[in-house]
Scaffold this motif. Structure first.
Motif, PDB file in Angstrom:
ATOM      1  N   LYS A   1      -3.084  23.999  -2.392  1.00 40.97           N
ATOM      2  CA  LYS A   1      -3.846  22.819  -2.777  1.00 40.97           C
ATOM      3  C   LYS A   1      -2.979  21.588  -2.610  1.00 40.97           C
ATOM      4  CE  LYS A   1      -7.011  25.040  -5.826  1.00 40.97           C
ATOM      5  NZ  LYS A   1      -8.239  24.637  -6.418  1.00 40.97           N
ATOM      6  N   GLU A   2      -3.642  20.478  -2.350  1.00 43.31           N
ATOM      7  CA  GLU A   2      -2.963  19.202  -2.146  1.00 43.31           C
ATOM      8  C   GLU A   2      -3.624  18.122  -2.953  1.00 43.31           C
ATOM      9  OE1 GLU A   2      -2.969  17.674   1.834  1.00 43.31           O
ATOM     10  OE2 GLU A   2      -1.298  18.930   2.400  1.00 43.31           O
ATOM     11  N   ILE A   3      -2.824  17.167  -3.376  1.00 41.62           N
ATOM     12  CA  ILE A   3      -3.403  15.947  -3.925  1.00 41.62           C
ATOM     13  C   ILE A   3      -3.005  14.824  -2.999  1.00 41.62           C
ATOM     14  CG2 ILE A   3      -3.391  16.739  -6.318  1.00 41.62           C
ATOM     15  CD1 ILE A   3      -1.079  14.616  -6.638  1.00 41.62           C
ATOM     16  N   ASP A   4      -3.883  13.885  -2.837  1.00 41.18           N
ATOM     17  CA  ASP A   4      -3.659  12.765  -1.946  1.00 41.18           C
ATOM     18  C   ASP A   4      -4.041  11.505  -2.695  1.00 41.18           C
ATOM     19  OD1 ASP A   4      -4.850  11.893   1.395  1.00 41.18           O
ATOM     20  OD2 ASP A   4      -3.062  11.319   0.296  1.00 41.18           O
ATOM     21  N   VAL A   5      -3.067  10.670  -2.986  1.00 41.28           N
ATOM     22  CA  VAL A   5      -3.298   9.436  -3.733  1.00 41.28           C
ATOM     23  C   VAL A   5      -2.817   8.270  -2.895  1.00 41.28           C
ATOM     24  CG1 VAL A   5      -2.711   8.141  -5.816  1.00 41.28           C
ATOM     25  CG2 VAL A   5      -2.938  10.619  -5.934  1.00 41.28           C
ATOM     26  N   SER A   6      -3.647   7.267  -2.769  1.00 40.07           N
ATOM     27  CA  SER A   6      -3.196   6.060  -2.095  1.00 40.07           C
ATOM     28  C   SER A   6      -3.557   4.872  -2.968  1.00 40.07           C
ATOM     29  CB  SER A   6      -3.823   5.917  -0.710  1.00 40.07           C
ATOM     30  OG  SER A   6      -5.216   5.878  -0.817  1.00 40.07           O
ATOM     31  N   SER A   7      -2.641   3.932  -3.046  1.00 34.72           N
ATOM     32  CA  SER A   7      -2.916   2.745  -3.850  1.00 34.72           C
ATOM     33  C   SER A   7      -3.809   1.830  -3.032  1.00 34.72           C
ATOM     34  CB  SER A   7      -1.625   2.030  -4.246  1.00 34.72           C
ATOM     35  OG  SER A   7      -0.970   1.513  -3.133  1.00 34.72           O
TER      36      SER A   7
ATOM     37  N   PHE B   1       4.845  -2.339  -9.341  1.00 33.62           N
ATOM     38  CA  PHE B   1       3.527  -2.072  -9.909  1.00 33.62           C
ATOM     39  C   PHE B   1       2.773  -1.070  -9.041  1.00 33.62           C
ATOM     40  CE2 PHE B   1      -1.007  -2.621 -10.241  1.00 33.62           C
ATOM     41  CZ  PHE B   1      -1.202  -2.568 -11.603  1.00 33.62           C
ATOM     42  N   ALA B   2       2.770  -1.283  -7.736  1.00 36.23           N
ATOM     43  CA  ALA B   2       2.065  -0.386  -6.814  1.00 36.23           C
ATOM     44  C   ALA B   2       2.656   1.020  -6.871  1.00 36.23           C
ATOM     45  CB  ALA B   2       2.115  -0.939  -5.391  1.00 36.23           C
ATOM     46  N   LEU B   3       3.980   1.125  -6.928  1.00 31.84           N
ATOM     47  CA  LEU B   3       4.643   2.430  -7.000  1.00 31.84           C
ATOM     48  C   LEU B   3       4.287   3.153  -8.294  1.00 31.84           C
ATOM     49  CD1 LEU B   3       6.771   4.322  -5.658  1.00 31.84           C
ATOM     50  CD2 LEU B   3       8.471   3.149  -7.071  1.00 31.84           C
ATOM     51  N   ASN B   4       4.407   2.461  -9.415  1.00 33.22           N
ATOM     52  CA  ASN B   4       4.094   3.071 -10.711  1.00 33.22           C
ATOM     53  C   ASN B   4       2.644   3.507 -10.787  1.00 33.22           C
ATOM     54  OD1 ASN B   4       6.717   2.733 -11.650  1.00 33.22           O
ATOM     55  ND2 ASN B   4       6.260   0.761 -12.588  1.00 33.22           N
ATOM     56  N   ASP B   5       1.743   2.683 -10.285  1.00 36.07           N
ATOM     57  CA  ASP B   5       0.322   3.004 -10.318  1.00 36.07           C
ATOM     58  C   ASP B   5       0.022   4.252  -9.484  1.00 36.07           C
ATOM     59  OD1 ASP B   5      -2.502   2.305 -11.027  1.00 36.07           O
ATOM     60  OD2 ASP B   5      -2.643   2.139  -8.830  1.00 36.07           O
ATOM     61  N   THR B   6       0.623   4.358  -8.333  1.00 37.74           N
ATOM     62  CA  THR B   6       0.396   5.514  -7.463  1.00 37.74           C
ATOM     63  C   THR B   6       0.857   6.800  -8.132  1.00 37.74           C
ATOM     64  OG1 THR B   6       0.636   4.136  -5.493  1.00 37.74           O
ATOM     65  CG2 THR B   6       0.905   6.513  -5.202  1.00 37.74           C
ATOM     66  N   PHE B   7       2.051   6.805  -8.702  1.00 35.93           N
ATOM     67  CA  PHE B   7       2.556   8.011  -9.352  1.00 35.93           C
ATOM     68  C   PHE B   7       1.785   8.317 -10.637  1.00 35.93           C
ATOM     69  CE2 PHE B   7       6.081   7.760  -6.426  1.00 35.93           C
ATOM     70  CZ  PHE B   7       6.406   9.097  -6.236  1.00 35.93           C
ATOM     71  N   LYS B   8       1.356   7.290 -11.349  1.00 37.28           N
ATOM     72  CA  LYS B   8       0.563   7.524 -12.563  1.00 37.28           C
ATOM     73  C   LYS B   8      -0.747   8.229 -12.213  1.00 37.28           C
ATOM     74  CE  LYS B   8      -1.835   4.290 -14.747  1.00 37.28           C
ATOM     75  NZ  LYS B   8      -2.153   3.073 -15.491  1.00 37.28           N
ATOM     76  N   ARG B   9      -1.401   7.783 -11.146  1.00 37.95           N
ATOM     77  CA  ARG B   9      -2.654   8.418 -10.738  1.00 37.95           C
ATOM     78  C   ARG B   9      -2.418   9.832 -10.216  1.00 37.95           C
ATOM     79  NH1 ARG B   9      -5.772   5.596  -6.917  1.00 37.95           N
ATOM     80  NH2 ARG B   9      -3.952   4.529  -6.144  1.00 37.95           N
ATOM     81  N   ALA B  10      -1.297  10.062  -9.537  1.00 38.29           N
ATOM     82  CA  ALA B  10      -0.972  11.407  -9.049  1.00 38.29           C
ATOM     83  C   ALA B  10      -0.727  12.360 -10.215  1.00 38.29           C
ATOM     84  CB  ALA B  10       0.247  11.353  -8.135  1.00 38.29           C
ATOM     85  N   ARG B  11       0.005  11.890 -11.238  1.00 36.13           N
ATOM     86  CA  ARG B  11       0.237  12.729 -12.421  1.00 36.13           C
ATOM     87  C   ARG B  11      -1.080  13.092 -13.099  1.00 36.13           C
ATOM     88  NH1 ARG B  11       4.930   9.703 -12.728  1.00 36.13           N
ATOM     89  NH2 ARG B  11       4.015   8.043 -13.944  1.00 36.13           N
TER      90      ARG B  11
ATOM     91  N   GLU C   1       0.868  -1.175   0.000  1.00 35.23           N
ATOM     92  CA  GLU C   1       0.000   0.000   0.000  1.00 35.23           C
ATOM     93  C   GLU C   1       0.903   1.223   0.000  1.00 35.23           C
ATOM     94  OE1 GLU C   1      -3.079   0.014   2.931  1.00 35.23           O
ATOM     95  OE2 GLU C   1      -3.397  -2.133   2.723  1.00 35.23           O
ATOM     96  N   ILE C   2       0.699   2.099  -0.978  1.00 35.88           N
ATOM     97  CA  ILE C   2       1.540   3.278  -1.112  1.00 35.88           C
ATOM     98  C   ILE C   2       0.651   4.517  -1.110  1.00 35.88           C
ATOM     99  CG2 ILE C   2       3.216   4.488  -2.556  1.00 35.88           C
ATOM    100  CD1 ILE C   2       4.081   1.750  -3.609  1.00 35.88           C
ATOM    101  N   GLY C   3       1.004   5.459  -0.275  1.00 36.53           N
ATOM    102  CA  GLY C   3       0.272   6.717  -0.205  1.00 36.53           C
ATOM    103  C   GLY C   3       1.186   7.873  -0.579  1.00 36.53           C
ATOM    104  N   LEU C   4       0.673   8.788  -1.395  1.00 33.94           N
ATOM    105  CA  LEU C   4       1.446   9.937  -1.834  1.00 33.94           C
ATOM    106  C   LEU C   4       0.637  11.204  -1.594  1.00 33.94           C
ATOM    107  CD1 LEU C   4       3.741  10.442  -4.686  1.00 33.94           C
ATOM    108  CD2 LEU C   4       1.685  11.792  -4.816  1.00 33.94           C
ATOM    109  N   ARG C   5       1.264  12.184  -1.008  1.00 31.38           N
ATOM    110  CA  ARG C   5       0.625  13.486  -0.814  1.00 31.38           C
ATOM    111  C   ARG C   5       1.584  14.539  -1.363  1.00 31.38           C
ATOM    112  NH1 ARG C   5      -1.863  14.473   4.699  1.00 31.38           N
ATOM    113  NH2 ARG C   5      -3.570  13.470   3.628  1.00 31.38           N
ATOM    114  N   ALA C   6       1.085  15.355  -2.287  1.00 27.59           N
ATOM    115  CA  ALA C   6       1.888  16.431  -2.873  1.00 27.59           C
ATOM    116  C   ALA C   6       1.178  17.751  -2.617  1.00 27.59           C
ATOM    117  CB  ALA C   6       2.077  16.206  -4.369  1.00 27.59           C
ATOM    118  N   ARG C   7       1.948  18.747  -2.229  1.00 25.05           N
ATOM    119  CA  ARG C   7       1.391  20.070  -1.930  1.00 25.05           C
ATOM    120  C   ARG C   7       1.919  21.064  -2.963  1.00 25.05           C
ATOM    121  NH1 ARG C   7      -0.552  22.780   2.973  1.00 25.05           N
ATOM    122  NH2 ARG C   7      -0.634  20.647   3.736  1.00 25.05           N
ATOM    123  N   LEU C   8       1.003  21.911  -3.443  1.00 27.15           N
ATOM    124  CA  LEU C   8       1.345  22.948  -4.393  1.00 27.15           C
ATOM    125  C   LEU C   8       1.517  24.274  -3.663  1.00 27.15           C
ATOM    126  CD1 LEU C   8      -1.298  21.932  -7.067  1.00 27.15           C
ATOM    127  CD2 LEU C   8       1.121  21.388  -7.055  1.00 27.15           C
TER     128      LEU C   8
END
Length: 121
Positions: A66-72, A84-94, A55-62
């Motif tokens: 504003k923030e985006i919060d993506v978790s696989s 796969f989990a890492l790539n999927d998380t970053f793909k959804r964040a992009r 399970e990978i969670g990513l939070r990016a702040r602008l």
């Protein structure tokens, strides 16, 4: 840019940390205005069993606040593969950041009113 990377339930291998660094570099190249990134990687445990997933969670702040919060959210056994989990998380964040940028620039198309269902001859 501030970065925070944490691992839960395992000590990462060098290849895994390298993959994370590459993903962050690629992510911030495409979106240079990101002010901070927080990444949390949770392991399926020491004794990898069928059905256990990363399970990978990513939070990016602008800078705008504003923030985006993506978790696989593991959907199937493919998430048992760290990469796969890492790539999927970053793909959804992009994708989320791209959608947000399009809205800010006013590039989101509006749909015309629904046409009537009549056929003219």
């Amino acid at each position: 840019m501030q970065r925070e990377i944490s691992f839960r339930g395992f000590k990462p291998m060098e290849a895994q940390t390298s993959a994370i660094e590459k993903q962050i570099a690629h992510f911030t190249t495409g979106f240079p205005h990101i002010s901070s990134i927080s990444l949390v990687v949770a392991s399926p445990g020491q004794h990898h069993r069928k059905g256990d997933v990363f399970e990978i969670g990513l939070r990016a702040r602008l800078p705008t606040g504003k923030e985006i919060d993506v978790s696989s959210r593991p959907k199937d056994e493919r998430y048992g593969d760290f990469y796969f989990a890492l790539n999927d998380t970053f793909k959804r964040a992009r994708r989320l950041l791209k959608d947000m940028a399009e809205k800010l620039r006013g590039e989101v198309k509006s749909h015309p009113a629904a046409a009537s269902n009549t056929i003219s001859e």
